[in-house]
Write a protein that holds these residues in place. Structure first.
Motif, mmCIF file in Angstrom:
data_model
loop_
_atom_site.group_PDB
_atom_site.id
_atom_site.type_symbol
_atom_site.label_atom_id
_atom_site.label_comp_id
_atom_site.label_asym_id
_atom_site.label_seq_id
_atom_site.Cartn_x
_atom_site.Cartn_y
_atom_site.Cartn_z
ATOM 1 N N ALA A 24 -10.319 10.820 -17.786
ATOM 2 C CA ALA A 24 -11.222 10.796 -16.628
ATOM 3 C C ALA A 24 -10.953 9.576 -15.756
ATOM 4 N N ASP A 25 -10.716 8.416 -16.392
ATOM 5 C CA ASP A 25 -10.448 7.203 -15.619
ATOM 6 C C ASP A 25 -9.125 7.328 -14.865
ATOM 7 N N PHE A 26 -8.130 7.932 -15.507
ATOM 8 C CA PHE A 26 -6.841 8.123 -14.845
ATOM 9 C C PHE A 26 -6.987 9.047 -13.643
ATOM 10 N N GLU A 27 -7.718 10.149 -13.803
ATOM 11 C CA GLU A 27 -7.890 11.076 -12.688
ATOM 12 C C GLU A 27 -8.608 10.399 -11.523
ATOM 13 N N ASP A 28 -9.576 9.538 -11.816
ATOM 14 C CA ASP A 28 -10.268 8.808 -10.757
ATOM 15 C C ASP A 28 -9.290 7.927 -9.983
ATOM 16 N N GLU A 29 -8.443 7.189 -10.712
ATOM 17 C CA GLU A 29 -7.458 6.327 -10.045
ATOM 18 C C GLU A 29 -6.458 7.160 -9.251
ATOM 19 N N LEU A 30 -6.000 8.255 -9.842
ATOM 20 C CA LEU A 30 -5.036 9.121 -9.167
ATOM 21 C C LEU A 30 -5.636 9.712 -7.898
ATOM 22 N N ALA A 31 -6.857 10.210 -7.983
ATOM 23 C CA ALA A 31 -7.518 10.806 -6.816
ATOM 24 C C ALA A 31 -7.687 9.776 -5.705
ATOM 25 N N ALA A 32 -8.025 8.531 -6.073
ATOM 26 C CA ALA A 32 -8.188 7.486 -5.058
ATOM 27 C C ALA A 32 -6.877 7.224 -4.324
ATOM 28 N N GLY A 83 0.780 -1.229 0.000
ATOM 29 C CA GLY A 83 0.000 0.000 0.000
ATOM 30 C C GLY A 83 0.809 1.274 0.000
ATOM 31 N N ALA A 84 2.145 1.161 -0.003
ATOM 32 C CA ALA A 84 2.989 2.365 0.045
ATOM 33 C C ALA A 84 3.072 3.064 -1.308
ATOM 34 N N ILE A 85 2.802 2.328 -2.386
ATOM 35 C CA ILE A 85 2.960 2.871 -3.738
ATOM 36 C C ILE A 85 1.647 2.703 -4.491
ATOM 37 N N GLY A 86 1.215 3.756 -5.143
ATOM 38 C CA GLY A 86 0.097 3.668 -6.067
ATOM 39 C C GLY A 86 0.606 3.315 -7.451
ATOM 40 N N TYR A 87 -0.148 2.491 -8.168
ATOM 41 C CA TYR A 87 0.241 2.053 -9.510
ATOM 42 C C TYR A 87 -0.933 2.291 -10.451
ATOM 43 N N VAL A 88 -0.663 2.953 -11.579
ATOM 44 C CA VAL A 88 -1.691 3.174 -12.584
ATOM 45 C C VAL A 88 -1.096 2.859 -13.955
ATOM 46 N N ALA A 89 -1.725 1.951 -14.694
ATOM 47 C CA ALA A 89 -1.295 1.607 -16.049
ATOM 48 C C ALA A 89 -2.264 2.202 -17.054
ATOM 49 N N ILE A 90 -1.730 2.727 -18.144
ATOM 50 C CA ILE A 90 -2.537 3.264 -19.236
ATOM 51 C C ILE A 90 -2.225 2.435 -20.475
ATOM 52 N N ASP A 91 -3.231 1.720 -20.985
ATOM 53 C CA ASP A 91 -3.021 0.879 -22.169
ATOM 54 C C ASP A 91 -3.163 1.666 -23.467
ATOM 55 N N ASN A 92 -4.043 2.664 -23.480
ATOM 56 C CA ASN A 92 -4.243 3.530 -24.642
ATOM 57 C C ASN A 92 -4.778 4.874 -24.154
ATOM 58 N N PHE A 93 -4.453 5.920 -24.878
ATOM 59 C CA PHE A 93 -4.961 7.250 -24.545
ATOM 60 C C PHE A 93 -6.260 7.487 -25.327
ATOM 61 N N LEU A 145 -4.356 9.392 -3.954
ATOM 62 C CA LEU A 145 -4.031 10.563 -3.139
ATOM 63 C C LEU A 145 -4.894 10.609 -1.877
ATOM 64 N N GLU A 146 -6.165 10.279 -2.013
ATOM 65 C CA GLU A 146 -7.059 10.268 -0.850
ATOM 66 C C GLU A 146 -6.652 9.213 0.162
ATOM 67 N N ALA A 147 -6.007 8.145 -0.324
ATOM 68 C CA ALA A 147 -5.529 7.096 0.572
ATOM 69 C C ALA A 147 -4.202 7.469 1.238
ATOM 70 N N GLY A 148 -3.671 8.641 0.912
ATOM 71 C CA GLY A 148 -2.429 9.106 1.531
ATOM 72 C C GLY A 148 -1.164 8.650 0.852
#
Length: 342
Positions: free
Chosen positions: A138-146, A122-132, A148-151
């Protein structure tokens, strides 16, 4: 074909909502479909008609509407399975040694091209983007916000094997991390330069958020725009292999009368610091060769500890020594091929 490519670019299509590929007994790509080369369901999109009908990852597709697939390529099969919403297609399957058939009513499916996970307990957030695609920002921002909210204060963004996509999505994603200035530049035939700037509403511009971006030779076009922007702005450390090297901008134009269309290259694109990547790609700050499995957040059976590039990224973002074998300190200077379409 033109319509299908546009659908993919904008993130929606009419079909069943499953990703498939042709693989041999060792799990390697192959074609055409035959006894030693099977069409396998790799992933079923969440909420898609295929999921509702009971299609599962790992299913082997042997027929479409009672027609054998032997001798077909993956492109041939896509044409058979996709179709207008409301129409029905029947897939003949092999599952755990048994034969069965599933009827699926096609619908409009939104592509799922952004995947999130947590690493290192849980120390690192991971987000993969397969295509732009049109949904990616919007999906990336949702993952990013989640995250950040988790600290979370450490993030790995994975654009390996991402061939690119829409410029607008790239700008919106890059703007999450860069406070001001250009994401990239467009240079036209007369030498004029136009700055494509950040949107100014980023939620991750705080430099206390450590960011690593994973790239490889399949990271092209929009992936390179994002990587170049974050590298030039000092907002991310690039880890992996040199990127593909596609430095042009295309416009899609549809011809009248349902007669197809064309994609026209209209400009060079340059990084935030006005570097042109065509034919050379971007050089990672830490070069790590791929030698193992590629971690993918959507496939629980693939373990991150078997992905040496991801393990190097984890070490970099945690400021720990690189795992063995150690990463190189300078990239391969050989040029990348320049024939990728998008």
């Amino acid at each position: 074909e033109f319509d299908a490519r546009l659908d993919d670019a904008y993130g929606e299509f009419e079909g069943v909502g499953a990703e498939m590929d042709t693989v041999d007994v060792d799990g390697q790509p192959c074609e055409p479909i035959e006894d030693e080369c099977q069409l396998q369901v790799m992933r079923v999109i969440d909420g898609a008609p295929a999921q509702d009908a009971g299609l599962l990852a790992g299913d082997i597709v042997v027929s479409v509407d009672d027609t054998s697939l032997e001798g077909n390529t993956i492109g041939d099969v896509i044409e058979l399975i996709r179709g207008p919403r409301g129409s029905e297609v029947e897939l003949g399957l092999e599952r755990a040694g048994e034969e069965l058939a599933i009827a699926i009513t096609r619908d409009t499916v939104a592509l799922d091209d952004v995947f999130g996970a947590t690493l290192a307990d849980g120390a690192i957030g991971y987000v993969a983007i397969d295509n732009f695609t049109g949904n990616a920002a919007a999906d990336f921002e949702d993952e990013l916000a989640a995250h950040l909210e988790a600290g979370v204060d450490k993030l790995i963004i994975d654009v390996r094997d991402d061939p690119g996509g829409l410029v607008d999505a790239t700008v919106e994603i890059g703007s999450q991390f860069i406070e001001d200035g250009a994401v990239f530049w467009e240079e036209y035939a007369d030498g004029s330069l136009i700055s494509v700037d950040v949107t100014g509403n980023g939620i991750a511009t705080d430099p206390e958020l450590d960011v690593v971006l994973l790239v490889n030779g399949g990271s092209a076009s929009a992936s390179e725009i994002l990587a170049g922007a974050l590298q030039d702005a000092g907002r991310a450390t690039l880890v992996g292999e040199p990127t593909f090297g596609k430095g042009t901008v295309q416009e899609w134009s549809e011809l009248p009368g349902d007669s197809g269309g064309f994609r026209l290259s209209v400009a060079k694109w340059l990084t935030r610091d006005k570097r042109w990547v065509e034919g050379t790609g971007l050089s990672p700050d830490v070069v790590v060769d791929a030698d193992g499995q590629r971690f993918w957040a959507g496939a629980a059976e693939v373990h991150p500890e078997l992905d040496p590039q991801l393990q190097a990224a984890i070490a970099v973002v945690l400021d720990e020594p690189l795992p063995s074998p150690s990463a190189a300190t300078s990239p391969d200077p050989s040029p990348r091929p320049t024939d990728l379409g998008s």
